[in-house]
Design an enzyme around this catalytic site. Structure first.
Site, mmCIF file in Angstrom:
data_model
loop_
_atom_site.group_PDB
_atom_site.id
_atom_site.type_symbol
_atom_site.label_atom_id
_atom_site.label_comp_id
_atom_site.label_asym_id
_atom_site.label_seq_id
_atom_site.Cartn_x
_atom_site.Cartn_y
_atom_site.Cartn_z
ATOM 1 N N HIS A 231 -92.914 33.344 -71.305
ATOM 2 C CA HIS A 231 -93.920 32.407 -71.818
ATOM 3 C C HIS A 231 -93.720 30.992 -71.280
ATOM 4 O O HIS A 231 -93.982 30.024 -71.979
ATOM 5 C CB HIS A 231 -93.898 32.384 -73.343
ATOM 6 C CG HIS A 231 -94.667 33.505 -73.964
ATOM 7 N ND1 HIS A 231 -94.235 34.805 -73.932
ATOM 8 C CD2 HIS A 231 -95.849 33.531 -74.621
ATOM 9 C CE1 HIS A 231 -95.117 35.578 -74.549
ATOM 10 N NE2 HIS A 231 -96.092 34.836 -74.977
ATOM 11 N N GLU B 38 -106.691 40.539 -69.334
ATOM 12 C CA GLU B 38 -106.824 39.452 -68.378
ATOM 13 C C GLU B 38 -107.418 39.862 -67.038
ATOM 14 O O GLU B 38 -108.242 39.151 -66.457
ATOM 15 C CB GLU B 38 -105.449 38.797 -68.145
ATOM 16 C CG GLU B 38 -104.867 38.115 -69.375
ATOM 17 C CD GLU B 38 -104.256 39.060 -70.401
ATOM 18 O OE1 GLU B 38 -104.142 40.274 -70.115
ATOM 19 O OE2 GLU B 38 -103.883 38.597 -71.488
HETATM 20 C C1 LIG Z 1 -100.850 39.828 -71.579
HETATM 21 C C2 LIG Z 1 -100.804 38.862 -72.668
HETATM 22 N N1 LIG Z 1 -101.926 38.220 -73.021
HETATM 23 C C3 LIG Z 1 -101.901 37.340 -74.046
HETATM 24 C C4 LIG Z 1 -100.757 37.095 -74.722
HETATM 25 C C5 LIG Z 1 -100.717 36.096 -75.865
HETATM 26 N N2 LIG Z 1 -100.468 36.793 -77.114
HETATM 27 C C6 LIG Z 1 -99.233 36.913 -77.620
HETATM 28 S S1 LIG Z 1 -99.199 37.865 -78.986
HETATM 29 C C7 LIG Z 1 -100.861 38.092 -78.929
HETATM 30 C C8 LIG Z 1 -101.548 38.885 -79.968
HETATM 31 C C9 LIG Z 1 -101.003 40.238 -80.048
HETATM 32 O O1 LIG Z 1 -101.653 40.925 -81.060
HETATM 33 P P1 LIG Z 1 -101.212 42.377 -81.416
HETATM 34 O O2 LIG Z 1 -100.986 43.153 -80.189
HETATM 35 O O3 LIG Z 1 -102.212 42.911 -82.378
HETATM 36 O O4 LIG Z 1 -99.801 42.193 -82.127
HETATM 37 P P2 LIG Z 1 -99.466 41.397 -83.461
HETATM 38 O O5 LIG Z 1 -99.122 40.008 -83.054
HETATM 39 O O6 LIG Z 1 -100.641 41.456 -84.347
HETATM 40 O O7 LIG Z 1 -98.281 42.089 -84.025
HETATM 41 C C10 LIG Z 1 -101.414 37.441 -77.834
HETATM 42 C C11 LIG Z 1 -102.832 37.441 -77.491
HETATM 43 C C12 LIG Z 1 -99.599 37.780 -74.298
HETATM 44 N N3 LIG Z 1 -98.417 37.580 -74.894
HETATM 45 N N4 LIG Z 1 -99.651 38.657 -73.293
#
Ligand SMILES: Cc1ncc(C[n+]2csc(CCOP(=O)(O)OP(=O)(O)O)c2C)c(N)n1
Ligand SMILES: [Mg+2]
Lengths: 323, 355
Positions: free
Chosen positions: B151, B82
């Site tokens: 959130h 971000e």
């Molecule tokens: C700083 C931030 N940006 C965006 C999000 C929204 N978000 C929540 S989970 C996620 C994806 C995470 O992917 P990954 O790290 O690969 O973990 P996975 O869900 O695949 O286990 C996003 C973009 C967040 N929680 N925190």
């Protein structure tokens, strides 16, 4: 799969741990539509081997930090299933007393320092825990789990750098399931080989099949040993796949977010089934033993759900406590 | 299920949407999407980017189909970084583009704080106005369903606190489209914060592009006894409360501030000058919040007209809890508003502990 690097008794424990994680989340799937667990759930179904193969080797006082997708890590590190269910049911007896829900569970008495639903949020905290144990000479090591998404964030690199600089006892475990929500890794990163990043920071980085619990165990054993020797951090990239939607209990296939072949391939690589076949084919366990384990885990989970449902809700005035 | 608002005891009935003027009935969600689409049609410099904006779910539907329409060069998914994305917005703006950076949740803007506060907010001023800096950062507030502490944070006050950022918070479809188009046309950074509990609310929205100037509050309902000044989702509750109180003969004026910075104190003061009573509502923390700013100004500017202290309703000074019973204590419902107003009208001294 390679030769078993651990005794059969340990193999059985690891298998049981994986079954507990799988069954725990299967139960969530069965009960979620009743709308009594009123919080978003991020299931780790399909990724159980990474939590089980790593955390079985940590001591109770060692630390773990996890993410939004944390159930497996909590269970493998020794959190009580009943207080996890109670948390998801929003009850006073939940491990976060109803304040956190599925995304925010901690269990300090088992070294589970906390879970952050901010992508990459847990990484520097795990480094700080390791710094704390070095300074206090209490020999605790710190394991941090994160997704491929966390590798997009600056703090991932900053955390590796600091941990390497101070030679801290941290095991960085990247659960690369190739997606962040529905955003594929290749849409976010040019080099899909996350473990290569570690090398720049003079940290050993390995890439393993995260659905092969023996491979996970072996890689984690090496990383943990380095930590215990004071040789500094390691990074493990464990490749895997999540079976459920990013959040919730549905499937991405049904939702049209994944290709049939991709999903089918990963279903065939089911980490639980694989280890089960492995143990059976070598006569290390009997089918009867497996049935008994599944049955007793099922009962344990039923008791946990029962406990959660019979627990009181938090008193309204607790909304303003713990600030 | 991710989108559900926590249950609220609703003493006020829902307002029936009515198409006023020449608009069609459009939901808040569709109005935002139409605003983005028309901004891109009108101005080739406008582009949209953000985490998951090309997802089939399309940021709660507000970006659905836009990539197909404008191509992956102008509408694209990004890595999860971000702060860097915010810097990229700044740079591309300096290079002559008009970026719109979209976040699914306002919580993630805390990751952007360095580029947002130290850079975007300062760039114009610290170089003596050498270059304009048109850019919009759009983020979503509103929790529920156990979204919990990380959130669901409504952080508008933090951004408004930083000199150099404008903060826009529409509460209806008509305003959402018009304010979005204005924000994109601005010459300095604008934070556009929409509320997910409003996505299905319908309103009359003209098909053509139009702009609503920033810094103009809107008198949504005329009244004489008390001014109910509201921000974002609180407008919906305010109108429910006003309808309920009308039955009891309490005639309340409802003002939607629409942009919290710049803040239209002229409209607010005119109203309170007339009614002599004010209750300020924000879907944000009361402590050091927007309501405090508005209340302080009312108390100074129209002190002589006040028949009662200025009261406020906002969120308590705690993180958001997950359990439904605790969420219910956390989010104020329409009853909190009607109760407070009745007490103010009765001249009661103790109006409520958070008021
Ligand atoms: C700083 C931030 N940006 C965006 C999000 C929204 N978000 C929540 S989970 C996620 C994806 C995470 O992917 P990954 O790290 O690969 O973990 P996975 O869900 O695949 O286990 C996003 C973009 C967040 N929680 N925190
Ligand atoms: Mg992932």
């Amino acid at each position: 799969m390679t030769r078993l690097p651990f005794p059969v008794t340990l193999a059985r424990k690891i298998y049981t741990s994986m079954v507990r994680i799988r069954s725990f989340e299967e139960r969530i799937c069965r009960l979620y539509s009743q709308q009594e667990m009123r919080c978003p759930v991020h299931l780790s179904t399909g990724q159980e081997a990474i939590a089980a193969g790593t955390l079985i080797q940590l001591r109770r006082q060692d630390y773990v930090v996890s993410t939004h997708r944390n159930h497996g890590h909590l269970i493998a590190k020794g959190a009580a299933l009943k207080s996890m269910f109670a948390e998801m049911y929003g009850r006073q007896t939940g491990c976060s007393r109803g304040k956190g829900g599925s995304m925010h569970m901690s269990f300090p008495q088992a070294g589970i320092a906390g879970t952050s639903a901010i992508v990459a949020g847990g990484l520097p905290i795990a480094v700080g825990l390791a710094w704390g144990s070095v300074l206090q000479k209490n020999r605790r090591i710190s394991a941090v789990f994160f997704g491929d998404g966390a590798v997009d964030e600056g703090t991932f690199y900053e955390s590796l750098n600091f941990a390497s600089l101070k030679k801290l006892p941290v095991v960085f475990v990247c659960e690369n399931n190739f997606y962040a929500t529905n955003s594929p890794q290749k849409a976010r990163q040019t080099n899909p080989r996350i473990h290569e990043i570690a090398r720049f920071f003079r940290i050993p980085g390995t890439c393993i099949d995260g659905n092969d619990v023996v491979a996970v165990y072996t890689a984690a054993a090496g990383a943990i040993e380095r930590c215990r020797k004071g040789a500094g951090p390691s990074l493990i990239e464990a490749r895997t796949f999540r079976w459920k939607t990013h959040v919730g209990v549905e499937s991405d296939l049904e939702k049209g977010f994944r290709r049939q072949e991709e999903v089918a391939l990963w279903f065939r690589r089911c980490p639980v089934k694989r280890f089960e076949r492995y143990l059976l084919s070598r006569g290390m366990v009997s089918q009867q033993w497996i049935d008994t384990v599944r049955e007793s885990v099922d009962k344990e989970i039923s008791r946990a759900v029962e406990f959660a449902r019979n627990s009181p809700y938090p008193r309204p005035e607790t909304e303003s406590t713990d600030v | 299920m991710w989108d559900k608002a926590p249950e609220q005891s609703s003493s006020g009935r829902n307002q029936k949407p009515r198409a006023r003027g020449r608009g069609r009935l459009l939901s808040y969600r569709e109005a935002i999407r139409e605003g983005l689409l028309q901004a891109m049609e009108q101005d080739r410099r406008v582009f949209l980017f953000g985490e998951g904006i090309d997802d089939p779910a399309g940021v709660f539907g507000t970006t659905a189909g836009l990539q197909q329409r404008f191509g992956a060069g102008r509408v694209f998914d990004t890595p999860i970084c971000e702060n860097t994305l915010t810097g990229i917005a700044i740079g591309s703006s300096l290079a002559g583009l008009r970026p719109v950076l979209i976040h699914m949740r306002t919580d993630f803007l805390l990751m952007s704080m360095d580029q947002l506060a130290n850079h975007a907010a300062k760039w114009k001023y610290m170089f003596g106005g050498a270059t304009p800096l048109p850019m919009v950062v759009r983020a979503v507030i509103g929790g529920g369903w156990g979204s919990a502490a990380q959130h669901s944070q409504p952080l508008q006050a933090i951004f408004a606190h930083i000199p150099g950022l404008k903060v826009v918070m529409p509460a209806c479809a008509y305003d959402a489209k018009g304010l979005l188009l204005s924000g994109i046309a601005e010459q300095s950074p604008v934070l556009f914060i929409d509320h997910r509990w409003l996505y299905d609310e319908k309103d009359a929205v003209p098909a053509a592009a139009y702009r609503i100037p920033l810094g103009k509050a809107h008198v949504v309902r005329k009244g004489s006894r008390l001014s109910l000044i509201c921000v974002s989702f609180m407008r919906k509750l305010a109108l429910q409360a006003a309808a309920e109180l009308a039955k009891e003969g309490i005639d309340v004026e409802v003002i939607d501030v629409r942009t919290i910075k710049p803040l239209d104190m002229v409209t607010i003061n005119r109203s309170v000058g007339k009614t002599g009573r004010a209750l300020v509502l924000d879907f944000g923390y009361s402590f050091c919040g927007i309501t405090a700013e508005i209340a302080a100004r009312i108390s100074r500017d129209v002190f002589g007209s006040l028949k009662a202290p200025v009261y406020r309703i906002g969120l308590p000074d705690t993180p958001t809890p997950a359990s439904p019973v605790l969420e219910k204590c956390f989010y104020p419902g329409p009853d909190a508003i009607t109760d407070t107003i009745r007490r103010i009208m009765r001249g009661q001294k103790r109006v409520g502990k958070h008021r």
